[in-house]
Design a protein around this motif. Structure first.
Motif, PDB file in Angstrom:
ATOM      1  N   PHE A  45       0.823  -1.200   0.000  1.00 52.32           N
ATOM      2  CA  PHE A  45       0.000   0.000   0.000  1.00 52.32           C
ATOM      3  C   PHE A  45       0.862   1.258   0.000  1.00 52.32           C
ATOM      4  CE2 PHE A  45      -2.674  -3.291   1.849  1.00 52.32           C
ATOM      5  CZ  PHE A  45      -3.849  -3.117   1.140  1.00 52.32           C
ATOM      6  N   GLY A  46       0.287   2.326  -0.549  1.00 52.58           N
ATOM      7  CA  GLY A  46       0.986   3.598  -0.565  1.00 52.58           C
ATOM      8  C   GLY A  46       0.548   4.526   0.542  1.00 52.58           C
ATOM      9  N   GLY A  47      -0.499   4.153   1.255  1.00 52.08           N
ATOM     10  CA  GLY A  47      -1.009   4.997   2.320  1.00 52.08           C
ATOM     11  C   GLY A  47      -2.002   4.242   3.178  1.00 52.08           C
ATOM     12  N   ALA A  99       7.305   8.538  10.904  1.00 53.61           N
ATOM     13  CA  ALA A  99       7.040   7.107  10.714  1.00 53.61           C
ATOM     14  C   ALA A  99       6.507   6.827   9.316  1.00 53.61           C
ATOM     15  CB  ALA A  99       6.051   6.623  11.772  1.00 53.61           C
ATOM     16  N   LEU A 100       5.675   7.738   8.798  1.00 56.35           N
ATOM     17  CA  LEU A 100       5.156   7.575   7.437  1.00 56.35           C
ATOM     18  C   LEU A 100       6.273   7.695   6.410  1.00 56.35           C
ATOM     19  CD1 LEU A 100       1.950   9.781   7.780  1.00 56.35           C
ATOM     20  CD2 LEU A 100       1.955   7.306   7.428  1.00 56.35           C
ATOM     21  N   GLU A 101       7.103   8.716   6.592  1.00 55.29           N
ATOM     22  CA  GLU A 101       8.183   8.966   5.637  1.00 55.29           C
ATOM     23  C   GLU A 101       9.150   7.791   5.570  1.00 55.29           C
ATOM     24  OE1 GLU A 101      11.464  12.458   4.586  1.00 55.29           O
ATOM     25  OE2 GLU A 101      10.248  12.576   6.413  1.00 55.29           O
ATOM     26  N   GLU A 102       9.441   7.191   6.692  1.00 56.28           N
ATOM     27  CA  GLU A 102      10.352   6.045   6.725  1.00 56.28           C
ATOM     28  C   GLU A 102       9.838   4.886   5.883  1.00 56.28           C
ATOM     29  OE1 GLU A 102      10.962   4.866  10.725  1.00 56.28           O
ATOM     30  OE2 GLU A 102      11.851   6.788  11.339  1.00 56.28           O
ATOM     31  N   ARG A 103       8.536   4.798   5.748  1.00 54.29           N
ATOM     32  CA  ARG A 103       7.914   3.657   5.065  1.00 54.29           C
ATOM     33  C   ARG A 103       7.316   4.017   3.713  1.00 54.29           C
ATOM     34  NH1 ARG A 103       7.725   3.731  10.365  1.00 54.29           N
ATOM     35  NH2 ARG A 103       7.994   1.801  11.568  1.00 54.29           N
ATOM     36  N   SER A 143       1.505   7.635   3.159  1.00 56.41           N
ATOM     37  CA  SER A 143       0.829   8.900   3.451  1.00 56.41           C
ATOM     38  C   SER A 143      -0.501   8.604   4.130  1.00 56.41           C
ATOM     39  CB  SER A 143       0.607   9.706   2.168  1.00 56.41           C
ATOM     40  OG  SER A 143      -0.229   8.985   1.270  1.00 56.41           O
ATOM     41  N   ILE A 144      -1.079   9.605   4.768  1.00 55.88           N
ATOM     42  CA  ILE A 144      -2.406   9.484   5.387  1.00 55.88           C
ATOM     43  C   ILE A 144      -3.434  10.070   4.429  1.00 55.88           C
ATOM     44  CG2 ILE A 144      -3.897  10.302   7.256  1.00 55.88           C
ATOM     45  CD1 ILE A 144      -2.007   8.145   8.189  1.00 55.88           C
ATOM     46  N   VAL A 145      -4.407   9.249   4.027  1.00 57.20           N
ATOM     47  CA  VAL A 145      -5.419   9.713   3.072  1.00 57.20           C
ATOM     48  C   VAL A 145      -6.685  10.202   3.753  1.00 57.20           C
ATOM     49  CG1 VAL A 145      -4.546   8.272   1.213  1.00 57.20           C
ATOM     50  CG2 VAL A 145      -6.352   7.392   2.708  1.00 57.20           C
ATOM     51  N   ALA A 146      -6.878   9.876   5.035  1.00 54.11           N
ATOM     52  CA  ALA A 146      -8.090  10.324   5.724  1.00 54.11           C
ATOM     53  C   ALA A 146      -7.941  10.182   7.228  1.00 54.11           C
ATOM     54  CB  ALA A 146      -9.315   9.532   5.260  1.00 54.11           C
ATOM     55  N   GLU A 206     -16.155   3.287 -16.041  1.00 52.03           N
ATOM     56  CA  GLU A 206     -17.172   4.031 -16.793  1.00 52.03           C
ATOM     57  C   GLU A 206     -17.354   5.438 -16.234  1.00 52.03           C
ATOM     58  OE1 GLU A 206     -22.019   4.047 -17.048  1.00 52.03           O
ATOM     59  OE2 GLU A 206     -21.015   2.131 -16.725  1.00 52.03           O
ATOM     60  N   LEU A 207     -17.354   5.553 -14.915  1.00 48.32           N
ATOM     61  CA  LEU A 207     -17.577   6.841 -14.268  1.00 48.32           C
ATOM     62  C   LEU A 207     -16.334   7.734 -14.285  1.00 48.32           C
ATOM     63  CD1 LEU A 207     -19.548   5.638 -11.104  1.00 48.32           C
ATOM     64  CD2 LEU A 207     -20.509   6.713 -13.158  1.00 48.32           C
ATOM     65  N   GLY A 208     -15.185   7.153 -14.578  1.00 45.69           N
ATOM     66  CA  GLY A 208     -13.944   7.910 -14.541  1.00 45.69           C
ATOM     67  C   GLY A 208     -13.541   8.286 -13.124  1.00 45.69           C
ATOM     68  N   TYR A 209     -13.856   7.414 -12.166  1.00 47.28           N
ATOM     69  CA  TYR A 209     -13.531   7.710 -10.771  1.00 47.28           C
ATOM     70  C   TYR A 209     -12.023   7.797 -10.584  1.00 47.28           C
ATOM     71  CZ  TYR A 209     -13.106   7.283  -5.721  1.00 47.28           C
ATOM     72  OH  TYR A 209     -12.777   7.501  -4.403  1.00 47.28           O
ATOM     73  N   GLY A 210     -11.564   8.909 -10.001  1.00 44.83           N
ATOM     74  CA  GLY A 210     -10.130   9.097  -9.820  1.00 44.83           C
ATOM     75  C   GLY A 210      -9.714   9.292  -8.381  1.00 44.83           C
ATOM     76  N   GLY A 211     -10.659   9.087  -7.446  1.00 47.56           N
ATOM     77  CA  GLY A 211     -10.357   9.283  -6.037  1.00 47.56           C
ATOM     78  C   GLY A 211      -9.662   8.094  -5.413  1.00 47.56           C
ATOM     79  N   PHE A 212      -9.406   8.212  -4.128  1.00 44.87           N
ATOM     80  CA  PHE A 212      -8.742   7.137  -3.395  1.00 44.87           C
ATOM     81  C   PHE A 212      -9.727   6.029  -3.026  1.00 44.87           C
ATOM     82  CE2 PHE A 212      -5.478  10.337  -2.798  1.00 44.87           C
ATOM     83  CZ  PHE A 212      -4.314   9.582  -2.815  1.00 44.87           C
ATOM     84  N   ILE A 213      -9.187   4.833  -2.872  1.00 45.15           N
ATOM     85  CA  ILE A 213      -9.926   3.673  -2.363  1.00 45.15           C
ATOM     86  C   ILE A 213      -9.091   3.079  -1.238  1.00 45.15           C
ATOM     87  CG2 ILE A 213     -10.797   1.356  -2.866  1.00 45.15           C
ATOM     88  CD1 ILE A 213     -11.058   2.292  -5.829  1.00 45.15           C
ATOM     89  N   THR A 214      -9.705   2.876  -0.093  1.00 44.88           N
ATOM     90  CA  THR A 214      -9.020   2.249   1.032  1.00 44.88           C
ATOM     91  C   THR A 214      -9.574   0.848   1.253  1.00 44.88           C
ATOM     92  OG1 THR A 214      -8.398   4.283   2.173  1.00 44.88           O
ATOM     93  CG2 THR A 214      -8.702   2.340   3.545  1.00 44.88           C
ATOM     94  N   ILE A 215      -8.674  -0.118   1.362  1.00 45.67           N
ATOM     95  CA  ILE A 215      -9.046  -1.507   1.624  1.00 45.67           C
ATOM     96  C   ILE A 215      -9.048  -1.724   3.129  1.00 45.67           C
ATOM     97  CG2 ILE A 215      -8.360  -3.916   1.326  1.00 45.67           C
ATOM     98  CD1 ILE A 215      -6.965  -3.001  -1.284  1.00 45.67           C
ATOM     99  N   GLU A 216     -10.114  -2.303   3.627  1.00 42.91           N
ATOM    100  CA  GLU A 216     -10.236  -2.580   5.053  1.00 42.91           C
ATOM    101  C   GLU A 216     -10.420  -4.082   5.291  1.00 42.91           C
ATOM    102  OE1 GLU A 216     -12.207   1.291   7.037  1.00 42.91           O
ATOM    103  OE2 GLU A 216     -13.601   0.023   5.928  1.00 42.91           O
TER     104      GLU A 216
END
Length: 279
Positions: free
Chosen positions: A9-11, A30-34, A37-40, A242-252
């Motif tokens: 993951f990137g964030g 801690a984020l930078e070391e790995r 980024s924080i998305v929310a 189809e919608l052209g969604y370009g936002g973030f998706i978080t897997i939980e």
């Protein structure tokens, strides 16, 4: 954070209030070391009680101050609002927790209490936007007073798009009796952020035959790694394209919050499935 990075993951999200320290230097380092980024950030609290507003706004201010002090996530083509977001979820009501997933037996709020909840949400979203430049996104959540199709519809009418967007969660939509694909399509103009998870059909059928709290259902494995459940991610992939969604998706990977064991294997499996599915 080590496991998020190891799973590819990137964030990640900040988590509920207090999960990570409210220390920009410590968290940012801690984020930078790995390479993360924080998305929310997240408000996960009683949104109904107007007496709780001061606490909600205090959390909003502290969370937004932290996430805006961290390195910003990348901006993608088609992304309507820049991350990080503030995900807003109602929680903390036993009568709804035990009715999670059961629209027919879940009590609804009176008009006065509903208006109070909308006022709380507007106050959170306006503070996040006007003072910190953070986009609030409202997340219908199993076991809260914004869960079912009628509540999502009323919310979308009562909170204008300029005030807040939506964070729709495939697992919570499915758990609550909504079709994730149809619901994402219906609210495409309001969806700024998405959560992915999956539901084990056999466990879900058993859970629905009992009176059980939502997170106790998670402890029994109702939410499984993506690709091993019943949600049609091929259809979701086609729709988002189809919608052209370009936002973030978080897997939980929701499970018993008292379980401190690793979820690296489950998250890596979900990430691998989605990569092979073209996400």
């Amino acid at each position: 954070m080590d496991e998020a990075a190891a799973a590819g993951f990137g964030g990640l999200e900040l988590g509920p209030y207090g999960y990570m320290p409210l220390d920009a230097g410590r968290v940012g380092g801690a984020l930078e070391e790995r390479g993360l980024s924080i998305v929310a950030g997240t408000i996960f609290d009683d949104l109904v009680s107007t007496s709780n507003r001061e606490e909600l706004l205090r959390q909003t201010a502290e969370i937004c101050a932290l996430i805006t002090a961290l390195p910003k996530p990348q901006v993608h083509a088609g992304q309507r609002f820049e991350a990080p977001y503030l995900t807003v979820m109602d929680w903390g009501h036993d009568v709804r927790d035990y009715a999670a997933g059961h629209s027919d037996r879940a009590p609804r709020l009176s008009p006065d209490y509903w208006r109070g909840m909308m006022d709380n949400i507007r106050a959170i979203a306006e503070l996040a936007r006007d003072r910190y430049g953070v986009r609030a996104v409202i997340h219908p959540h199993a076991g809260g007073y914004i869960e079912f199709a009628d509540e999502l519809d009323q919310l979308a009418q009562d909170i204008p798009a300029e005030t807040a967007g939506l964070c729709l969660d495939t697992g919570h939509m499915d758990y609550s009796g909504m079709d994730p694909v149809a619901t994402l399509r219906a609210y495409a103009g309001r969806v700024d952020y998405i959560h992915f998870k999956d539901i084990d059909a056999e466990v879900y059928a058993d859970i629905m035959s009992r009176e059980i709290r939502f997170f106790d259902a998670c402890a029994e494995g109702v939410m499984c790694p993506i690709g091993k459940g019943r949600i049609d991610y091929s259809a979701i992939r086609s729709l988002l394209t189809e919608l052209g969604y370009g936002g973030f998706i978080t897997i939980e990977q929701e499970r018993d919050p008292r379980n401190s064991g690793s979820i690296l294997q489950d998250l890596a499996a979900s990430r691998d499935f989605l990569r092979r599915a073209g996400f």
